[in-house]
Design a protein around this motif. Sequence first.
Motif, PDB file in Angstrom:
ATOM      1  N   THR A   8      78.281  19.046 -69.101  1.00 44.14           N
ATOM      2  CA  THR A   8      77.882  17.447 -68.647  1.00 44.14           C
ATOM      3  C   THR A   8      78.704  17.188 -67.568  1.00 44.14           C
ATOM      4  O   THR A   8      79.705  16.964 -67.643  1.00 44.14           O
ATOM      5  N   SER A  21      85.572  10.159 -75.211  1.00 47.52           N
ATOM      6  CA  SER A  21      85.262  11.586 -76.141  1.00 47.52           C
ATOM      7  C   SER A  21      85.860  11.571 -77.401  1.00 47.52           C
ATOM      8  O   SER A  21      85.558  11.990 -78.486  1.00 47.52           O
ATOM      9  N   ASN A 140      76.666  13.426 -75.657  1.00 46.25           N
ATOM     10  CA  ASN A 140      77.365  13.352 -74.335  1.00 46.25           C
ATOM     11  C   ASN A 140      76.474  12.551 -73.346  1.00 46.25           C
ATOM     12  O   ASN A 140      77.045  12.093 -72.480  1.00 46.25           O
TER      13      ASN A 140
END
Length: 161
Positions: A8, A21, A140
């Motif tokens: 990504t 994340s 994501n």
Amino acid sequence: MPVILLTTEIHAPIRIVFDLSRSVDLHKISTQQTNETAIRGVTTGCMELNDSVTWKAKHFGIYQKLTSKITSMDKPNSFIDEMEKGIFKSFRHYHGFQENNSKTIMTDTFDYKSPLGVLGKLADKLLIEKYMTKLLTTRNQVIKEFAESDKWRSVLTTNYG
């Protein structure tokens, strides 16, 4: 053993993408469709090395619990979380981050084994691999959305100035 690879591209600094994340709070937002709730371990904020979290979530119409632990971390370049308890026989999720000019390339390698031998392999081919790919891709996209706007400020408390 199935392996899901995702890349990504995110137009944001590596530190913000890395922290999003690791954020339990952002994970909850990105998995609203499965009603994921952190019920033990780190239940808010960013996870660190050796931290674990137990999630309760609804997948395939059934509530399940899964405990994962951060087993490796190289800030802000990578971290690995691995299943300690849960429905899978095992999983290992590598999260990699590379800064390139004004963007961060985020790489996921999700390596898992389903239970139930041959039946598990059949379920992988028919259902689980596609389901997990969609779940990770959605997550994501939420990281990207938050990182590329000011939304990240609502879940990260660290000063990045």
